[in-house]
Design a protein around this motif. Structure first.
Motif, PDB file in Angstrom:
ATOM      1  N   LEU A  46      -4.623  -1.215 -12.183  1.00 31.73           N
ATOM      2  CA  LEU A  46      -3.231  -1.150 -11.716  1.00 31.73           C
ATOM      3  C   LEU A  46      -2.372  -2.262 -12.329  1.00 31.73           C
ATOM      4  O   LEU A  46      -1.239  -2.500 -11.896  1.00 31.73           O
ATOM      5  N   TRP A  81       1.226  -1.741 -13.214  1.00 31.85           N
ATOM      6  CA  TRP A  81       2.162  -1.402 -12.133  1.00 31.85           C
ATOM      7  C   TRP A  81       2.600  -2.675 -11.441  1.00 31.85           C
ATOM      8  O   TRP A  81       2.013  -3.110 -10.468  1.00 31.85           O
ATOM      9  N   VAL A 109       3.034  -2.887  -7.562  1.00 32.74           N
ATOM     10  CA  VAL A 109       1.960  -3.016  -6.567  1.00 32.74           C
ATOM     11  C   VAL A 109       2.102  -4.406  -5.970  1.00 32.74           C
ATOM     12  O   VAL A 109       2.097  -5.408  -6.690  1.00 32.74           O
ATOM     13  N   LEU A 159       1.596  -1.264  -1.316  1.00 33.45           N
ATOM     14  CA  LEU A 159       2.588  -0.689  -2.230  1.00 33.45           C
ATOM     15  C   LEU A 159       3.998  -0.992  -1.711  1.00 33.45           C
ATOM     16  O   LEU A 159       4.166  -1.360  -0.552  1.00 33.45           O
ATOM     17  N   CYS A 174       3.464   5.265   1.770  1.00 35.31           N
ATOM     18  CA  CYS A 174       2.627   6.047   0.853  1.00 35.31           C
ATOM     19  C   CYS A 174       1.592   6.896   1.587  1.00 35.31           C
ATOM     20  O   CYS A 174       0.521   7.182   1.059  1.00 35.31           O
ATOM     21  N   LEU A 229      -0.589   9.722   0.093  1.00 39.25           N
ATOM     22  CA  LEU A 229      -1.758   9.473  -0.764  1.00 39.25           C
ATOM     23  C   LEU A 229      -3.066   9.929  -0.122  1.00 39.25           C
ATOM     24  O   LEU A 229      -4.024  10.258  -0.822  1.00 39.25           O
ATOM     25  N   VAL A 289      -4.257   5.278   4.840  1.00 44.67           N
ATOM     26  CA  VAL A 289      -3.075   4.429   4.666  1.00 44.67           C
ATOM     27  C   VAL A 289      -2.719   3.888   6.035  1.00 44.67           C
ATOM     28  O   VAL A 289      -2.641   4.635   7.009  1.00 44.67           O
ATOM     29  N   VAL A 319      -2.722   1.064   1.349  1.00 46.78           N
ATOM     30  CA  VAL A 319      -3.890   1.913   1.142  1.00 46.78           C
ATOM     31  C   VAL A 319      -5.093   1.111   1.608  1.00 46.78           C
ATOM     32  O   VAL A 319      -5.318  -0.006   1.156  1.00 46.78           O
ATOM     33  N   ALA A 371      -8.762   6.670  -7.052  1.00 50.40           N
ATOM     34  CA  ALA A 371      -7.665   6.068  -6.276  1.00 50.40           C
ATOM     35  C   ALA A 371      -6.594   5.488  -7.191  1.00 50.40           C
ATOM     36  O   ALA A 371      -5.401   5.667  -6.948  1.00 50.40           O
ATOM     37  N   SER A 372      -6.996   4.810  -8.272  1.00 54.32           N
ATOM     38  CA  SER A 372      -5.958   4.193  -9.112  1.00 54.32           C
ATOM     39  C   SER A 372      -5.164   5.263  -9.848  1.00 54.32           C
ATOM     40  O   SER A 372      -3.969   5.104 -10.083  1.00 54.32           O
ATOM     41  N   ILE A 414      -2.703   6.601  -7.234  1.00 52.85           N
ATOM     42  CA  ILE A 414      -1.708   5.559  -6.925  1.00 52.85           C
ATOM     43  C   ILE A 414      -0.729   5.432  -8.096  1.00 52.85           C
ATOM     44  O   ILE A 414       0.493   5.372  -7.906  1.00 52.85           O
ATOM     45  N   LEU A 417       3.273   6.092  -7.895  1.00 52.35           N
ATOM     46  CA  LEU A 417       4.281   5.083  -8.236  1.00 52.35           C
ATOM     47  C   LEU A 417       5.212   5.599  -9.332  1.00 52.35           C
ATOM     48  O   LEU A 417       6.416   5.341  -9.309  1.00 52.35           O
TER      49      LEU A 417
END
Ligand SMILES: *Cc1c(COP(=O)(O)O)cnc(C)c1O
Length: 401
Positions: free
Chosen positions: A310, A313, A316, A330, A334, A337, A350, A356, A376-377, A380, A384
């Motif tokens: 991540l 990003w 994050v 985040l 979210c 997710l 979440v 998360v 998950a990444s 995510i 985003l």
């Protein structure tokens, strides 16, 4: 009753960190029934111990001595450095016992309106007393009148507690989660617990730590308070203790250990032979299979890999955790997710709208952890990305006016 908004899936079988639904599809579980199934699903040692105990004796009553309960109490006392245990069936009940204990402790000292300091963003359960202690207005709304006798301060703010100490003579205890779970996976600064311990000692308050979610090896030690070198006066446990067989415990030390006398508190099911067998076996397997060491190394691995994956990003907010209690904060709500992950056959959660939360089983292997991170990444990142697009659209629309 419709107390839950359930996801559209029914699991019928589990093994290790894997679950199968009623159509035969396989899911990777990074939530463990919310920190309950630390040994993974249907661990064979646990299943065998439960079968043997069920064949021998399931329930008698706390009217009689219970061998497995005494063994479990001894075990918890020696692991925690505390003195006495009361057994119940859930986290809320364990905290309810702690709250009653603190009030009786206060009355015994001649305090007429015993008051308990509690924290913002905390979660302690859904009974009336534990709901009052919980720092979440949404959970409380509609259930007023709440109970008297609670004072709320921000989590991780020693000054706020010190100010109360200087002015309020009705306080008898501080009740808090060592690490907050539902409130967003929050960890205090390094000296906070030591500071609280000192304040409690100076004022003869009980330090009562709710380890219902963070206890039982999850953070790499039996109990999260053990990272800070202090010992509380009261600790509550549930979730991971019985690996899915309901059991809760309220453990006390020193003056707090002998507050309850016969007749003061009770539970019909609490500490029955079956539940205590589940807990004893859970503790045995965690120790014999070095699962706390595994929680540390897999937790470090997951955090490290998320930081890599991540890295691009910048929005994050934080990737945080200790052992296998993990949160990725985040910048925007979210909750969607969870459904997105389910579509990818991954179970996550979440909490506190923007965090998360991952609570994998303590048995998780590195290859499984890598799969969690990959899936998950990716979702995510996509989420985003879509948020950025929404923001750009909003800006464009704005510029027309
Ligand atoms: C889940 C939880 C509780 C409540 O436990 P129940 O078994 O649902 O009553 C209490 N405290 C904490 C920190 C929890 O995470």
């Amino acid at each position: 009753m419709s107390t839950y908004l359930r996801l559209p899936v029914t699991f019928v079988k589990g093994e290790g960190v894997w679950l199968w639904d009623d159509r035969g599809d396989c899911y990777l579980d990074a939530l463990s029934g919310i920190a309950v199934c630390g040994l993974g699903h249907s661990h064979p040692t646990l299943a065998k111990a439960l079968c043997e105990q069920a064949n021998l004796l399931i329930h008698t009553s706390n009217l009689y001595h219970i061998e497995k309960q005494a063994l479990l109490a001894e075990r918890l006392v020696s692991l925690s450095g505390m003195d006495n245990v009361f057994f119940c069936n859930s986290g809320a009940e364990a905290n309810e016992a702690a709250i009653k204990l603190a009030r009786l402790y206060g009355h015994n000292k001649g305090i007429e309106l015993p008051t308990i300091i509690v924290m913002e963003r905390s979660f302690h359960g859904r009974t009336m007393a534990t709901l009052t202690a919980t720092g979440n207005r949404k959970a409380q709304a509609g259930f007023e009148p709440l109970l008297a006798g609670f004072l709320r301060v921000p989590y991780d703010d020693l000054n706020a507690v010190a100010q109360i100490a200087a002015s309020n003579k009705q306080v008898v205890a501080v009740l808090m989660e060592t690490y907050q779970g539902e409130g967003g996976v929050n960890f205090p600064q390094i000296n906070y617990l030591q500071g609280l311990r000192q304040l409690c000692d100076q004022n003869n308050w009980l330090l009562m730590l709710d380890e219902v979610q963070c206890g039982i090896g999850r953070t790499g030690k039996w109990f999260a308070f053990q990272h800070s070198g202090i010992v509380p006066d009261v600790m509550t446990l549930a979730k991971g203790l019985g690996s899915g067989v309901p059991i809760g415990a309220c453990i006390a030390r020193g003056d707090a250990a002998n507050v309850f006398k016969p007749g003061n508190h009770a539970s019909t099911f609490g500490g029955n032979p079956l539940a205590c067998t589940a807990a004893l076996t859970t503790l045995d397997v965690i120790e014999k299979d070095h699962l706390m060491e595994n929680a540390v190394s897999i937790g470090d691995y997951i955090r490290g890999r998320f930081k890599e994956k991540l890295a691009n990003w910048s929005d994050v907010i934080q990737i945080r955790g200790q052992g296998l209690m993990l949160g990725i904060e985040l910048p925007v709500p979210c909750g969607e997710l969870v459904k997105e992950a389910l579509k990818h056959r991954l179970l996550i959660n979440v909490t506190s709208e923007k965090v998360v939360r991952l609570l994998p089983a303590l048995i998780m292997k590195q290859a499984e952890a890598e799969q969690v991170v990959e899936i998950a990444s990716e979702i995510i990142g996509k989420f985003l990305e879509s948020q950025t697009e929404v923001a750009i659209m909003r800006d464009k629309l704005g510029s027309f006016h």
